[in-house]
Scaffold this motif. Sequence first.
Motif, PDB file in Angstrom:
ATOM      1  N   ASN A 355       0.828  -1.201   0.000  1.00 54.69           N
ATOM      2  CA  ASN A 355       0.000   0.000   0.000  1.00 54.69           C
ATOM      3  C   ASN A 355       0.867   1.257   0.000  1.00 54.69           C
ATOM      4  N   PHE A 356       1.983   1.199   0.718  1.00 48.61           N
ATOM      5  CA  PHE A 356       2.898   2.341   0.734  1.00 48.61           C
ATOM      6  C   PHE A 356       3.430   2.641  -0.658  1.00 48.61           C
ATOM      7  N   LEU A 357       3.892   1.585  -1.363  1.00 49.09           N
ATOM      8  CA  LEU A 357       4.434   1.774  -2.702  1.00 49.09           C
ATOM      9  C   LEU A 357       3.384   2.358  -3.638  1.00 49.09           C
ATOM     10  N   LEU A 358       2.163   1.908  -3.488  1.00 48.69           N
ATOM     11  CA  LEU A 358       1.084   2.398  -4.348  1.00 48.69           C
ATOM     12  C   LEU A 358       0.736   3.854  -4.029  1.00 48.69           C
ATOM     13  N   ASP A 359       0.700   4.191  -2.754  1.00 49.25           N
ATOM     14  CA  ASP A 359       0.289   5.536  -2.358  1.00 49.25           C
ATOM     15  C   ASP A 359       1.371   6.584  -2.593  1.00 49.25           C
ATOM     16  N   TYR A 360       2.628   6.214  -2.328  1.00 46.79           N
ATOM     17  CA  TYR A 360       3.692   7.212  -2.384  1.00 46.79           C
ATOM     18  C   TYR A 360       4.627   7.046  -3.578  1.00 46.79           C
ATOM     19  N   GLY A 361       4.580   5.878  -4.230  1.00 46.80           N
ATOM     20  CA  GLY A 361       5.395   5.695  -5.435  1.00 46.80           C
ATOM     21  C   GLY A 361       4.987   6.641  -6.551  1.00 46.80           C
ATOM     22  N   ARG A 362       3.772   7.170  -6.438  1.00 48.48           N
ATOM     23  CA  ARG A 362       3.280   8.114  -7.455  1.00 48.48           C
ATOM     24  C   ARG A 362       4.035   9.432  -7.430  1.00 48.48           C
ATOM     25  N   THR A 363       4.786   9.683  -6.351  1.00 55.56           N
ATOM     26  CA  THR A 363       5.559  10.924  -6.271  1.00 55.56           C
ATOM     27  C   THR A 363       6.809  10.874  -7.134  1.00 55.56           C
ATOM     28  N   THR A 390      15.022 -11.244   3.167  1.00 54.31           N
ATOM     29  CA  THR A 390      14.827 -10.142   2.210  1.00 54.31           C
ATOM     30  C   THR A 390      13.409 -10.183   1.679  1.00 54.31           C
ATOM     31  N   LEU A 391      12.812  -9.017   1.597  1.00 57.24           N
ATOM     32  CA  LEU A 391      11.490  -8.855   0.984  1.00 57.24           C
ATOM     33  C   LEU A 391      11.653  -7.915  -0.203  1.00 57.24           C
ATOM     34  N   GLU A 392      11.268  -8.384  -1.390  1.00 55.09           N
ATOM     35  CA  GLU A 392      11.371  -7.567  -2.600  1.00 55.09           C
ATOM     36  C   GLU A 392       9.964  -7.209  -3.088  1.00 55.09           C
ATOM     37  N   VAL A 393       9.744  -5.936  -3.289  1.00 51.62           N
ATOM     38  CA  VAL A 393       8.445  -5.430  -3.728  1.00 51.62           C
ATOM     39  C   VAL A 393       8.683  -4.527  -4.933  1.00 51.62           C
ATOM     40  N   SER A 394       8.009  -4.796  -6.038  1.00 47.82           N
ATOM     41  CA  SER A 394       8.262  -4.008  -7.243  1.00 47.82           C
ATOM     42  C   SER A 394       7.013  -3.920  -8.112  1.00 47.82           C
ATOM     43  N   THR A 395       6.982  -2.894  -8.920  1.00 46.35           N
ATOM     44  CA  THR A 395       5.910  -2.730  -9.900  1.00 46.35           C
ATOM     45  C   THR A 395       6.375  -1.772 -10.980  1.00 46.35           C
ATOM     46  N   LYS A 396       5.713  -1.806 -12.123  1.00 47.14           N
ATOM     47  CA  LYS A 396       6.042  -0.880 -13.195  1.00 47.14           C
ATOM     48  C   LYS A 396       5.552   0.519 -12.856  1.00 47.14           C
ATOM     49  N   MET A 397       6.271   1.508 -13.331  1.00 50.60           N
ATOM     50  CA  MET A 397       5.863   2.887 -13.123  1.00 50.60           C
ATOM     51  C   MET A 397       4.513   3.150 -13.764  1.00 50.60           C
ATOM     52  N   SER A 398       4.190   2.406 -14.822  1.00 50.12           N
ATOM     53  CA  SER A 398       2.901   2.578 -15.491  1.00 50.12           C
ATOM     54  C   SER A 398       1.739   2.251 -14.553  1.00 50.12           C
ATOM     55  N   THR A 399       1.921   1.242 -13.698  1.00 51.42           N
ATOM     56  CA  THR A 399       0.872   0.900 -12.730  1.00 51.42           C
ATOM     57  C   THR A 399       0.623   2.059 -11.768  1.00 51.42           C
ATOM     58  N   LEU A 400       1.702   2.650 -11.272  1.00 49.62           N
ATOM     59  CA  LEU A 400       1.572   3.768 -10.345  1.00 49.62           C
ATOM     60  C   LEU A 400       0.935   4.980 -11.032  1.00 49.62           C
ATOM     61  N   SER A 401       1.317   5.206 -12.280  1.00 49.52           N
ATOM     62  CA  SER A 401       0.760   6.341 -13.020  1.00 49.52           C
ATOM     63  C   SER A 401      -0.729   6.145 -13.301  1.00 49.52           C
ATOM     64  N   GLN A 402      -1.102   4.931 -13.706  1.00 48.38           N
ATOM     65  CA  GLN A 402      -2.517   4.660 -13.997  1.00 48.38           C
ATOM     66  C   GLN A 402      -3.370   4.778 -12.743  1.00 48.38           C
ATOM     67  N   GLN A 406      -6.359   7.547 -11.777  1.00 48.05           N
ATOM     68  CA  GLN A 406      -7.650   6.887 -11.527  1.00 48.05           C
ATOM     69  C   GLN A 406      -8.143   6.096 -12.746  1.00 48.05           C
ATOM     70  N   LYS A 407      -7.196   5.540 -13.497  1.00 49.09           N
ATOM     71  CA  LYS A 407      -7.551   4.713 -14.649  1.00 49.09           C
ATOM     72  C   LYS A 407      -7.741   3.251 -14.245  1.00 49.09           C
ATOM     73  N   ILE A 408      -7.185   2.861 -13.106  1.00 49.87           N
ATOM     74  CA  ILE A 408      -7.373   1.510 -12.595  1.00 49.87           C
ATOM     75  C   ILE A 408      -7.723   1.604 -11.113  1.00 49.87           C
ATOM     76  N   SER A 409      -8.417   0.593 -10.601  1.00 50.02           N
ATOM     77  CA  SER A 409      -8.812   0.580  -9.199  1.00 50.02           C
ATOM     78  C   SER A 409      -7.615   0.240  -8.312  1.00 50.02           C
ATOM     79  N   LYS A 410      -7.774   0.472  -7.021  1.00 46.25           N
ATOM     80  CA  LYS A 410      -6.702   0.158  -6.084  1.00 46.25           C
ATOM     81  C   LYS A 410      -6.450  -1.338  -6.033  1.00 46.25           C
ATOM     82  N   ASP A 411      -7.517  -2.139  -6.037  1.00 43.93           N
ATOM     83  CA  ASP A 411      -7.345  -3.596  -6.006  1.00 43.93           C
ATOM     84  C   ASP A 411      -6.565  -4.087  -7.217  1.00 43.93           C
TER      85      ASP A 411
END
Length: 423
Positions: A355-363, A390-402, A406-411
Amino acid sequence: MKKIIVLFLLIPLFMGFKKPQEFDEKKMNRDLEIAKNILATLIKSGSDSFFGSQSIEASYIKDYGVVFTIPEHLVFFHTDDSWVTISEIPPLPEIAPVPDVDVHFDVDVEVDEDRAAARIDREHAREEMQRAREQVQRQKEELKLQQKEMKVAMTEARVLEEYHVGSGKTNDINWEEIMITFMTDYADLIDQLQADEKIVINQKSPHQELVMVWEGKDSTEKIEKLPGSISSEVLRKDITAYKSGKINKDEFVKRIVVSKVEPPKKIADLEMFAGIFEKFYSYDLSESYYASGSPWYEVLDGYGVVFHVKAHAPNQSFSRVQFYTRGQSTGIQKSDKSEADEEALYSIFKDDIKNFLLDYGRTIRSVAVDDKVHLEVKIQACKKCKVPKTLEVSTKMSTLSQYDQQKISKDKALNQIEVKEVF
C-alpha cells in the motif's frame, strides 16, 4: 516403413526441446554468497585490504540480472584522536558503614523486644549499604571496561588510518583488473541467469557510510570524501559464448563494459521518496517493522530504480560500524518479543509496504513509464522467526501512473505489485 523412418528422424528434434528449468531460489542465494566470497578474496589478494564478503551487497533482480555493490570503505578514518577524549573514571560516592548503635530504653518499655527490632533494622541497613557498595563497585568495573574497549578501538582506528590514509593505500586496488578477472574466471558460476540478463559489479561508497577525515588537532572542519565509482557489466549470453569456446578471451574482455563515473548526483524525486519511506516507517509512526536509516538507491539503465532498505522488528536493530576491525561484527539487540509477535508484525508489514508503494510511489517522476520501482528490504528479526531475510516489492511505473490518474482501481493496482520473499 516410411512411418518408422519419419519417427526416427523426429526423435532428435523432440529431444532438442528441453523443459524450462525451474528457478532455484536457494541455489541462487548460495551462488551469490560464493560469488561475494570470491570477490572479497580477489580484493584481498590484489591489495592489503581487509574486505570481507559481508561488506559486499549482492542482489538478483528478475529480468535485469545480478548486481554486486562493493563499498570502498566501512571505516571512519581520523588523522588524530582529538575528536574524542577518554576521560578518567569519574569519582563515585563513598558509602559510610553503618555504626553499631547502643540502644537505651526506659525501664517501663518492653526492652528485649525493642532491642531485637532495632538489631533487625540495623542489619537491614547494613545489607542495603553492602548492596549499594557492590553496585558502586560494578559501576567502576563497567567504566574501566568501557574505557579499555574505547582505547582498543582507538588503537585499531589509528592502525587503519596509517594503513590506508597515511600510507596512501586507499587507491592501490586495481578494480578494473579484479572485475575482469571475476567476469572471465568465475561469473559463469551464477548459472541461472537468462541470456539477456547481466552481471553487474559496482564499486563505490555507499550513500550512508562515507569515509570521513578530520584534519588538524584543533580543527572542526569535516571533509567528506566521495570517491568516483567504477562499474563493469557483461551479458550472460557473452559469458556462455566465451565458456563454450565460441569467442576467445580477448573478444570476451571487449564485451565487458567498464565505466568510470563521478559520484552520482542526487535525484530530487528519488530523494523525496526515500525520505518519505524513512519517516513513514520511523519508530514513532510505524505500527509494524521500522526502517533503519534512510534508503539508498541506484538507477539501473533499462530497468528502473532500486531502493535498498533495512528494516527490523521492535527491539531488533542494525548497527552501523564506525570502527571495523578484523573479526568484528555488527551488534544486534535481542528482541524480547515472542516469535509469534514478530511473525504477526511481519505479516502486517508485508501488506502495508504494498500500500505504501502504491500511495507514495506516485511521487516519483524521473523513472520511465515502462521501467520499474523496486524495493529491496533487508529484514532483521529473531533467528527462529519464520520471516524472510529479504522482501522484494516491485511494480512498473505505469501501474503507479494509472492508479494516480484513476484509470485503474486500487485492487487492480495492488494485484500488479510483485512480492518476493527470500528466506
